[in-house]
Design an enzyme around this catalytic site. Structure first.
Site, PDB file in Angstrom:
ATOM      1  N   ASP A  50       1.013  -1.239   0.100  1.00 27.80           N
ATOM      2  CA  ASP A  50       0.185   0.079  -0.040  1.00 27.80           C
ATOM      3  C   ASP A  50       1.036   1.248   0.064  1.00 27.80           C
ATOM      4  O   ASP A  50       0.304   2.299  -0.036  1.00 27.80           O
ATOM      5  CB  ASP A  50      -1.012   0.113   0.964  1.00 27.80           C
ATOM      6  CG  ASP A  50      -0.423  -0.213   2.417  1.00 27.80           C
ATOM      7  OD1 ASP A  50       0.873  -0.260   2.565  1.00 27.80           O
ATOM      8  OD2 ASP A  50      -0.976   0.063   3.702  1.00 27.80           O
ATOM      9  N   SER A  51       2.075   1.049   0.106  1.00 24.38           N
ATOM     10  CA  SER A  51       3.261   1.952  -0.274  1.00 24.38           C
ATOM     11  C   SER A  51       2.940   2.738  -1.591  1.00 24.38           C
ATOM     12  O   SER A  51       3.541   3.880  -1.781  1.00 24.38           O
ATOM     13  CB  SER A  51       4.529   1.686   0.052  1.00 24.38           C
ATOM     14  OG  SER A  51       4.816   0.550  -0.808  1.00 24.38           O
ATOM     15  N   ASP A  89      -1.076  -6.114  -0.262  1.00 25.68           N
ATOM     16  CA  ASP A  89      -1.400  -5.571   0.971  1.00 25.68           C
ATOM     17  C   ASP A  89      -2.919  -5.393   1.002  1.00 25.68           C
ATOM     18  O   ASP A  89      -3.530  -4.782   0.084  1.00 25.68           O
ATOM     19  CB  ASP A  89      -0.776  -4.094   1.079  1.00 25.68           C
ATOM     20  CG  ASP A  89       0.665  -4.159   1.899  1.00 25.68           C
ATOM     21  OD1 ASP A  89       0.701  -5.198   2.829  1.00 25.68           O
ATOM     22  OD2 ASP A  89       1.260  -3.090   1.906  1.00 25.68           O
ATOM     23  N   GLU A 120      -1.626  -5.321   8.663  1.00 22.56           N
ATOM     24  CA  GLU A 120      -0.712  -4.889   9.644  1.00 22.56           C
ATOM     25  C   GLU A 120      -1.474  -5.059  11.210  1.00 22.56           C
ATOM     26  O   GLU A 120      -2.787  -5.151  11.408  1.00 22.56           O
ATOM     27  CB  GLU A 120      -0.799  -3.310   9.469  1.00 22.56           C
ATOM     28  CG  GLU A 120       0.124  -2.946   8.424  1.00 22.56           C
ATOM     29  CD  GLU A 120       0.343  -1.500   7.970  1.00 22.56           C
ATOM     30  OE1 GLU A 120       0.053  -0.747   8.948  1.00 22.56           O
ATOM     31  OE2 GLU A 120       0.619  -1.221   6.962  1.00 22.56           O
ATOM     32  N   GLU A 187       9.104  -3.621  10.625  1.00 23.34           N
ATOM     33  CA  GLU A 187       9.393  -2.494   9.905  1.00 23.34           C
ATOM     34  C   GLU A 187       9.990  -1.557  10.955  1.00 23.34           C
ATOM     35  O   GLU A 187       9.338  -1.129  12.108  1.00 23.34           O
ATOM     36  CB  GLU A 187       8.196  -1.777   9.371  1.00 23.34           C
ATOM     37  CG  GLU A 187       8.475  -0.516   8.665  1.00 23.34           C
ATOM     38  CD  GLU A 187       7.693   0.058   7.472  1.00 23.34           C
ATOM     39  OE1 GLU A 187       6.759  -0.751   7.106  1.00 23.34           O
ATOM     40  OE2 GLU A 187       7.878   0.951   7.065  1.00 23.34           O
TER      41      GLU A 187
HETATM   42  O1  KIV Z   1       3.777  -1.116   1.547  1.00 24.43           O
HETATM   43  C1  KIV Z   1       4.846  -1.449   1.742  1.00 24.43           C
HETATM   44  O2  KIV Z   1       5.791  -1.018   0.839  1.00 24.43           O
HETATM   45  C2  KIV Z   1       5.144  -2.199   3.017  1.00 24.43           C
HETATM   46  C3  KIV Z   1       6.711  -2.454   2.966  1.00 24.43           C
HETATM   47  C4  KIV Z   1       7.134  -1.400   3.646  1.00 24.43           C
HETATM   48  C5  KIV Z   1       6.933  -3.755   3.759  1.00 24.43           C
HETATM   49  O3  KIV Z   1       4.401  -2.698   3.488  1.00 24.43           O
END
Ligand code: KIV
Length: 290
Positions: A50-51, A89, A120, A187
């Site tokens: 979700d980044s 995610d 998460e 993280e």
């Molecule tokens: O969304 C993401 O990129 C992540 C990584 C930082 C593990 O969850």
């Protein structure tokens, strides 16, 4: 370069990789070109993170992406048919409102092409983990600096710095592992905390900003290749300067256009002589090769 557990990496293969001695590698990807690069680089897992919200879509945090967004990006990654395991995610508020909605959202990501989902949180997310596992979908956990908790944390801050906070993270990890996750992302925690967690669970820990005492490492694709050059957290190692290379390529294109060097004859479609003649343009445009 080959993945350590490929071809066609599976979630059970990742879980069983613990203790093999070779660290697992995971990289984020959000579309077909980044997925192809990640897979060609031989990673074990591709995370449709979700980044994407921050790295691709221009938001300041990850809270703005929806399950529709994640399904859209997951589909683009999965259509490249990578050998790596595709983990997607679950975005904020897609697994917080009850079992049915959680499972439906996880299923959306699987139907979009993911083989596993990540969520998460620790003990308070065990019900969600159980619900998704009941639907036969592998789950990856995520502890420490969980970006979906950014407002509760008061910013993107290293977690687990006190003894109590460290113990909370270990207890959360044990709860997730007991529930049946196949791996846990850690993280931005001190390396001692990552070591405690890694030694306490039978599934692999995948670190980002968590030091070397993890069973694997993950970084954001755009950080590795230098596409994201606005912020650089301490834990990022950059292997290329694609943002600089891309800007220089566009600058050269602009120079060529303005100087009349682009397009050249070989980059142009030419009509046959009889057509240019009929158009009254014979001699004033180039000819098609005979
Ligand atoms: O969304 C993401 O990129 C992540 C990584 C930082 C593990 O969850």
């Amino acid at each position: 370069m080959t993945a350590t557990v490929s071809p066609r990496v599976t979630a059970p293969a990742i879980a069983q990789h613990k203790g093999s001695g070779t660290p697992l590698v995971m990289v984020t990807a959000y579309d077909a070109p980044t997925a192809r690069c990640a897979d060609a680089g031989g990673v074990d897992m591709i995370l449709v993170g979700d980044s994407v919200a921050m790295v691709v879509l221009g938001y300041d945090d990850t809270l703005h992406v929806t399950i529709d967004d994640m399904a859209h990006h997951t589909g683009a990654v999965a259509r490249t048919n990578p050998a790596a395991l595709v983990v997607a995610d679950l975005p904020w508020m897609s697994y917080h409102l009850g079992r049915e909605e959680t499972v439906a959202n996880a299923a959306r990501l699987v139907r979009a092409g993911a083989t596993a989902v990540k969520l998460e949180g620790g003990r308070k997310r065990v019900d969600a983990v159980n619900a998704i596992l009941d639907a036969e979908i592998p789950v990856m956990g995520h502890l420490g600096l969980t970006p979906q908790s950014v407002h509760r944390f008061g910013g993107f801050r290293v977690q687990g710095k006190t003894l109590d906070a460290a113990r909370e993270i270990v207890d959360d990890a044990v709860a997730l592992a007991d529930a049946g996750v196949f791996a846990i992302v850690l993280e931005c925690v001190p390396d001692a905390v990552a070591r405690m967690v890694t030694d306490s669970v039978a599934v692999p820990t995948i670190g980002i900003g968590a030091g070397r005492h993890c069973d694997g490492q993950v970084l954001v694709y755009h950080d590795i290749v230098g596409f994201e050059d606005r912020v650089r957290p301490k834990f990022v190692r950059r292997y290329a300067d694609l943002a600089g290379d891309a800007a220089r390529a566009v600058e050269r294109f602009a120079d060529d256009v303005r100087a009349g060097r682009f397009p050249a004859s070989g980059e142009t479609y030419h009509a046959a002589d009889n057509v240019t003649e009929a158009l009254g343009l014979y001699g004033s445009v180039e000819h098609a090769p005979a």
